[in-house]
Design an enzyme around this catalytic site. Structure first.
Site, PDB file in Angstrom:
ATOM      1  N   HIS A   1       0.830  -1.206   0.000  1.00 24.79           N
ATOM      2  CA  HIS A   1       0.000   0.000   0.000  1.00 24.79           C
ATOM      3  C   HIS A   1       0.869   1.262   0.000  1.00 24.79           C
ATOM      4  CE1 HIS A   1      -3.534   2.461   0.732  1.00 24.79           C
ATOM      5  NE2 HIS A   1      -2.890   3.059   1.731  1.00 24.79           N
TER       6      HIS A   1
ATOM      7  N   GLU B   1      -2.032  -5.434  -4.081  1.00 25.90           N
ATOM      8  CA  GLU B   1      -2.733  -4.995  -2.867  1.00 25.90           C
ATOM      9  C   GLU B   1      -4.158  -5.563  -2.834  1.00 25.90           C
ATOM     10  OE1 GLU B   1      -3.560  -0.662  -0.772  1.00 25.90           O
ATOM     11  OE2 GLU B   1      -3.513  -0.839  -2.945  1.00 25.90           O
TER      12      GLU B   1
ATOM     13  N   ASN C   1      27.338 -23.102  -2.411  1.00 25.28           N
ATOM     14  CA  ASN C   1      28.133 -24.312  -2.295  1.00 25.28           C
ATOM     15  C   ASN C   1      27.532 -25.281  -1.280  1.00 25.28           C
ATOM     16  OD1 ASN C   1      30.717 -25.394  -3.330  1.00 25.28           O
ATOM     17  ND2 ASN C   1      31.180 -25.529  -1.154  1.00 25.28           N
TER      18      ASN C   1
END
Length: 687
Positions: free
Chosen positions: A46, A68, A423
């Site tokens: 908003h 929204e 990794n």
């Protein structure tokens, strides 16, 4: 209204609201029924919608408005949260990040988001996404993640700039005949064809792997060229034993991956110079509390209310730091002069100046401190996507995100952490099936923690995955010529594990071997050591691995021990020193053609700095030697000097571009008497 003055504020606040959306969406995925999380995301969306509309960015406002609407329907129980809904909202947030990044780079923030808006509208109406739409969303997410993992920041920049200059950017998938015997030769011929018509940016597998025929029948090459795709395909197909060529043209949005979590170094942009009072004060800026002096005397209540938080442009703090560094140099000069003159009043004044400048130093350094959270908060989203792509279940735990580091260190540490986390997720944590077979929880855990210890910050990445096989590491290191078979026998487990940090250790390593560890880890090590830090590894097979990074709190002002070698002065950082000692000739022994001493029951090698730095000297008959014992991790060395001068705080200055490769020297400093003293890099000497 003149809006340009508010642009920086808009960009910074937008980034923070989008980061909040990302974090809350990850939480929502774990707790889909928690309406408080929905409310948090709604508030961020908003606010972002209102700011975008005010600034005139209609595409941004339109997308956040539709997002929204969906969130509002969920929080009012008109809709339920589903994985498909979360996926589409994540996609919307990605688009919003791209648009904000475009605005930050001087663009107009426009982007075609019609497809995502339509999907949000379907969700708002309560219509379930069709199977094809579901597949499309999933495929899009996988594609984005795949491209993020395939291209590093440099490659993305090259691809983006090539696109802007009118070149075509192509990913070419090539397949050879099943019975092809000379695969490397055919690859070479394909490269020859492509290099005549464009520029090869990347190969997958890598060029080294292709040369050593470490692939099945298929490989891919990314090029930029002005040739027609059909012409490119025709030329490749003329190469003997090539049976298939698929060319895909990469759109600008696909290669312009500015929102990638790996591009962390861009996250600490200069903060706007305005007074603010919202959440935007937290990151990418330095906060300092000031109490303005009121024009008239007021009540205590009025004066307390005048305490404010201001944003300070980081460039101004850099200038302040540079000026203070000059002050430290002059302070040292004054201390030297007062010592030579032996004037009581001057000595007293200089001591007072030293105390005040010491307090000032602490304030300036604290102002430059930034919480590691500014880097850490980008990783949960990255781990979520990696886990999806690899079909793994992974729980990322973050500990100590409030730990503070100097902003210059923060800027550099992001990329190494990305490599280490990828990794651990990709090659450390096993698949759910394998973990179950081993009697482990199907969900793997990766812990990212940070904590202070003395003048250092430690960052650890710990996983409960497959661990590292000592035998496989040693075997590989021997085959690569990194160590000899004889020396391997004497390696401790820790020394063996740290071999994966060696340059070229896994150049030709297949993914399955030794958990694929070592890919790019030499780059990680080099980056960390360039920051004055170190990295160590501890691992147990089938139990997991811990990468531990040690970093200095700040890089500019350090405490050193000044020493003398003949007429030359050198500085050794106190953080590396265990203790100093005076030894006799009779204390020195020989082991493996190396002079050593017995230091508290440990054999420590001696390094004569006058020989290492080739300082001209006359033969001395002195039977005593001044030794400084230094340590890096579990390794120690004794540095032999002519004499100790004493401890001092100095400003670390770079040697400049022309002297970047001077062995065992990390920088220089200007002493109180105007002389230049070189600062010794103990890590290089111990290695």
């Amino acid at each position: 209204m003149e809006l340009n003055q508010y642009l920086e504020v808009f960009i910074e606040e937008s980034k923070e609201h989008l980061q909040a959306c990302n974090e809350q969406l990850l939480e929502l995925e774990k707790n889909p029924q928690d309406l408080s999380i929905i409310n948090e995301i709604f508030r961020s969306a908003h606010t972002l919608k209102g700011m975008s509309a005010t600034m005139g960015y209609e595409d941004l406002a339109s997308l956040t408005h539709q997002m929204e609407n969906v969130l509002d329907a969920i929080r009012n129980n008109r809709l339920t949260t589903t994985p498909e809904t979360i996926d589409v909202i994540f996609m919307a947030v990605d688009h919003l990040e791209d648009m904000v990044q475009s605005i930050a780079a001087g663009g107009d923030g426009k982007k075609d988001v019609t497809e995502t808006v339509e999907k949000l509208k379907l969700i708002e109406k309560g219509e379930l996404l069709s199977v094809s739409a579901n597949n499309e969303v999933a495929a899009s997410a996988v594609l984005e993640a795949d491209q993020e993992s395939r291209y590093d920041e440099f490659e993305l920049t090259v691809l983006k700039q090539s696109k802007e200059q009118g070149f075509g950017v192509y990913e070419i998938e090539i397949a050879l005949r099943e019975d092809c015997l000379l695969k490397a030769a055919r690859v070479y011929m394909v490269f020859e064809v492509l290099e005549k018509i464009g520029e090869v940016i990347k190969a997958n597998p890598s060029v080294d792997q292709l040369e050593e025929e470490q692939f099945d029948q298929e490989f891919s090459i990314t090029i930029v060229s002005k040739e027609n795709p059909e012409d490119i395909k025709a030329k490749i197909m003329k190469v003997s034993e090539v049976v298939k060529t698929d060319i895909k043209s990469l759109a600008f949005d696909e290669v312009n991956n500015e929102s990638n979590d790996e591009v962390l170094s861009k996250s600490n942009a200069s903060a706007p110079e305005v007074v603010g009072s919202s959440a935007m004060e937290k990151t990418q800026s330095i906060e300092s509390e000031v109490t303005p002096v009121p024009e008239k005397k007021g009540s205590a209540k009025q004066q307390n209310n005048s305490s404010k938080t201001i944003r300070v442009n980081i460039e101004r703090l850099d200038i302040l730091m540079n000026l203070f560094e000059e002050l430290v140099i002059d302070r040292g000069r004054l201390e030297q002069i007062s010592k030579d003159l032996e004037n009581g009043e001057l000595t007293e004044t200089v001591e007072r100046m030293s105390r005040i400048s010491g307090d000032l130093q602490n304030i300036i350094l604290n102002m430059r401190m930034v919480q590691v959270e500014t880097v850490f908060n980008r990783f949960p989203r990255m781990i979520r996507q990696l886990a999806r792509d690899l079909n793994k279940k992974i729980n990322l735990e973050i500990v100590g995100a409030e730990t503070e580091l100097d902003r210059t260190v923060i800027d550099e540490i992001g990329d190494p952490l990305v490599h280490l986390l990828r990794n651990s997720v990709d090659h450390g944590i096993e698949s759910p099936e394998v973990r179950k077979a081993k009697g482990k929880n199907e969900e793997g855990t990766v812990v990212l923690r940070a904590f202070h210890s003395g003048n250092h910050v430690f960052i650890e990445i710990e996983d409960d995955g497959a661990g590292i096989s000592r035998d496989k590491v040693l075997k590989k290191a021997i085959s690569k010529g990194i160590i000899t078979e004889q020396s391997a026998a004497g390696f401790t487990d820790k020394q063996a594990y740290e071999l994966i940090l060696s340059s070229g250790f896994s150049t030709a390593e297949k993914i399955s071997d030794i958990s694929g560890r070592g890919v790019g880890l030499d780059v990680v090590k080099n980056t960390i050591e360039s920051l004055g830090g170190s990295i160590s590894i501890d691992s147990k097979e089938n139990e997991g691995t811990i990468f531990s990074i040690q970093l200095p709190l700040t890089l500019s002002i350090i405490s050193v021990m000044l020493v003398e070698i003949q007429k030359e002065k050198f500085a050794i950082p106190l953080s590396s020193i265990i203790e100093t000692a005076i030894i006799k000739d009779s204390d020195i022994m020989n082991a493996h053609n190396q002079k050593v001493i017995d230091f508290r029951g440990k054999v420590v090698p001696l390094l004569f700095l006058k020989d290492i730095f080739e300082v001209p000297s006359e033969p001395a008959e002195d039977q005593f030697h001044s030794v400084i014992i230094v340590r890096k991790g579990d390794k120690m060395a004794g540095l032999v000097v002519d004499s100790f001068i004493g401890q001092q705080e100095v400003v670390l200055k770079s040697l400049g571009n022309y002297l970047t490769n001077v062995f065992a020297i990390s920088g220089a400093t200007i002493l109180g008497d105007g002389q230049v003293a070189l600062i010794i890099d103990c890590n290089a000497l111990i290695k």
